[in-house]
Design a protein around this motif. Structure first.
Motif, mmCIF file in Angstrom:
data_model
loop_
_atom_site.group_PDB
_atom_site.id
_atom_site.type_symbol
_atom_site.label_atom_id
_atom_site.label_comp_id
_atom_site.label_asym_id
_atom_site.label_seq_id
_atom_site.Cartn_x
_atom_site.Cartn_y
_atom_site.Cartn_z
ATOM 1 N N LEU A 38 0.822 -1.209 0.000
ATOM 2 C CA LEU A 38 0.000 0.000 0.000
ATOM 3 C C LEU A 38 0.855 1.259 0.000
ATOM 4 O O LEU A 38 0.539 2.232 -0.689
ATOM 5 N N VAL A 39 1.929 1.262 0.748
ATOM 6 C CA VAL A 39 2.825 2.431 0.781
ATOM 7 C C VAL A 39 3.459 2.649 -0.589
ATOM 8 O O VAL A 39 3.503 3.774 -1.092
ATOM 9 N N VAL A 40 3.933 1.589 -1.214
ATOM 10 C CA VAL A 40 4.548 1.702 -2.533
ATOM 11 C C VAL A 40 3.526 2.181 -3.559
ATOM 12 O O VAL A 40 3.818 3.065 -4.375
ATOM 13 N N LEU A 41 2.317 1.642 -3.531
ATOM 14 C CA LEU A 41 1.279 2.082 -4.463
ATOM 15 C C LEU A 41 0.924 3.540 -4.252
ATOM 16 O O LEU A 41 0.701 4.277 -5.209
ATOM 17 N N ARG A 42 0.862 3.960 -3.026
ATOM 18 C CA ARG A 42 0.531 5.363 -2.736
ATOM 19 C C ARG A 42 1.616 6.296 -3.275
ATOM 20 O O ARG A 42 1.330 7.374 -3.756
ATOM 21 N N LEU A 43 2.867 5.890 -3.169
ATOM 22 C CA LEU A 43 3.959 6.720 -3.672
ATOM 23 C C LEU A 43 4.007 6.727 -5.202
ATOM 24 O O LEU A 43 4.280 7.761 -5.809
ATOM 25 N N LEU A 44 3.752 5.588 -5.820
ATOM 26 C CA LEU A 44 3.836 5.499 -7.274
ATOM 27 C C LEU A 44 2.607 6.050 -7.985
ATOM 28 O O LEU A 44 2.708 6.614 -9.062
ATOM 29 N N VAL A 45 1.427 5.902 -7.384
ATOM 30 C CA VAL A 45 0.174 6.344 -7.995
ATOM 31 C C VAL A 45 -0.549 7.242 -6.991
ATOM 32 O O VAL A 45 -1.407 6.787 -6.247
ATOM 33 N N PRO A 46 -0.231 8.553 -6.956
ATOM 34 C CA PRO A 46 -0.802 9.439 -5.939
ATOM 35 C C PRO A 46 -2.320 9.545 -5.974
ATOM 36 O O PRO A 46 -2.946 9.717 -4.957
ATOM 37 N N GLY A 47 -2.946 9.442 -7.121
ATOM 38 C CA GLY A 47 -4.398 9.583 -7.212
ATOM 39 C C GLY A 47 -5.171 8.333 -6.856
ATOM 40 O O GLY A 47 -6.394 8.333 -6.832
ATOM 41 N N LEU A 48 -4.495 7.262 -6.549
ATOM 42 C CA LEU A 48 -5.161 5.991 -6.279
ATOM 43 C C LEU A 48 -6.064 6.051 -5.057
ATOM 44 O O LEU A 48 -7.109 5.420 -5.025
ATOM 45 N N PHE A 49 -5.716 6.826 -4.069
ATOM 46 C CA PHE A 49 -6.494 6.892 -2.842
ATOM 47 C C PHE A 49 -7.271 8.193 -2.721
ATOM 48 O O PHE A 49 -7.623 8.618 -1.643
ATOM 49 N N GLY A 50 -7.549 8.879 -3.837
ATOM 50 C CA GLY A 50 -8.393 10.061 -3.826
ATOM 51 C C GLY A 50 -7.690 11.355 -3.469
ATOM 52 O O GLY A 50 -8.325 12.323 -3.135
ATOM 53 N N GLU A 51 -6.400 11.406 -3.551
ATOM 54 C CA GLU A 51 -5.667 12.618 -3.234
ATOM 55 C C GLU A 51 -4.722 12.943 -4.384
ATOM 56 O O GLU A 51 -4.394 12.102 -5.192
ATOM 57 N N GLY A 52 -4.278 14.162 -4.425
ATOM 58 C CA GLY A 52 -3.242 14.543 -5.378
ATOM 59 C C GLY A 52 -3.744 14.624 -6.801
ATOM 60 O O GLY A 52 -4.395 15.572 -7.182
ATOM 61 N N VAL A 53 -3.473 13.610 -7.586
ATOM 62 C CA VAL A 53 -3.846 13.589 -8.994
ATOM 63 C C VAL A 53 -5.363 13.539 -9.117
ATOM 64 O O VAL A 53 -6.024 12.816 -8.382
ATOM 65 N N PRO A 54 -5.945 14.312 -10.040
ATOM 66 C CA PRO A 54 -7.400 14.329 -10.193
ATOM 67 C C PRO A 54 -7.975 12.947 -10.511
ATOM 68 O O PRO A 54 -7.362 12.159 -11.210
ATOM 69 N N GLN A 55 -9.152 12.702 -9.994
ATOM 70 C CA GLN A 55 -9.865 11.453 -10.243
ATOM 71 C C GLN A 55 -10.463 11.461 -11.647
ATOM 72 O O GLN A 55 -10.546 12.492 -12.297
ATOM 73 N N LEU A 56 -10.921 10.331 -12.097
ATOM 74 C CA LEU A 56 -11.608 10.222 -13.365
ATOM 75 C C LEU A 56 -12.805 11.157 -13.355
ATOM 76 O O LEU A 56 -13.578 11.185 -12.407
ATOM 77 N N GLY A 57 -12.977 11.919 -14.395
ATOM 78 C CA GLY A 57 -14.095 12.850 -14.461
ATOM 79 C C GLY A 57 -13.725 14.257 -14.041
ATOM 80 O O GLY A 57 -14.499 15.175 -14.243
#
Length: 142
Positions: A38-57
């Motif tokens: 989970l930590v690695v995914l959060r660092l590599l894909v910032p928008g995965l958990f609803g923060e940082g990078v904009p969500q779809l739409g």
């Protein structure tokens, strides 16, 4: 005749000797691995958990709305005109009409904007505005 003495020794582990904490070790390793993933995914894909990078739409836009109110007694109509531009050809814009002094919502109108940069229309108002007039604000853009 020989006598045999049997004593009850303190045998905490029972038959078979001390147990190996294998199950506990496996559970700890699996949980540690899941947290690390989970930590690695959060660092590599910032928008995965609803923060940082904009969500779809999510749409980047610039919008503006102007309102004019015509009253008759305690009711009236508000004419809303606005523009929107951005990285999409389709927007849903919600405009709120507020009393400028109290910030009380007098009306709300939603516009479907497709293949254009302008929107507008009229909506009924059930209460008259105060002495400071009205204020328009874009409440939501989707």
């Amino acid at each position: 005749m020989p006598t045999h003495e049997w004593t009850l020794a303190d045998d905490r582990y029972g038959r078979g000797g001390p147990r190996k904490p294998r199950k506990t070790l496996i559970i700890a390793l699996v949980l540690s691995g899941a947290v690390a993933l989970l930590v690695v995914l959060r660092l590599l894909v910032p928008g995965l958990f609803g923060e940082g990078v904009p969500q779809l739409g999510h749409k980047t836009y610039t919008a503006r709305a102007d309102c004019q109110m015509s009253t008759s007694g305690n009711s009236g109509t508000v004419t809303i005109n606005g523009t929107i531009s951005g990285d999409s050809s389709r927007f849903t814009v919600t405009v709120e009409v507020l009393d400028a002094a109290t910030k009380q919502r007098l009306a709300e109108q939603t516009f479907e904007v497709r293949d254009t940069t302008t929107f507008g229309g009229t909506t009924a108002v059930q209460a008259s505005a105060g002495p400071d007039g009205i204020e328009c604000r874009i409440a939501k853009v989707v």
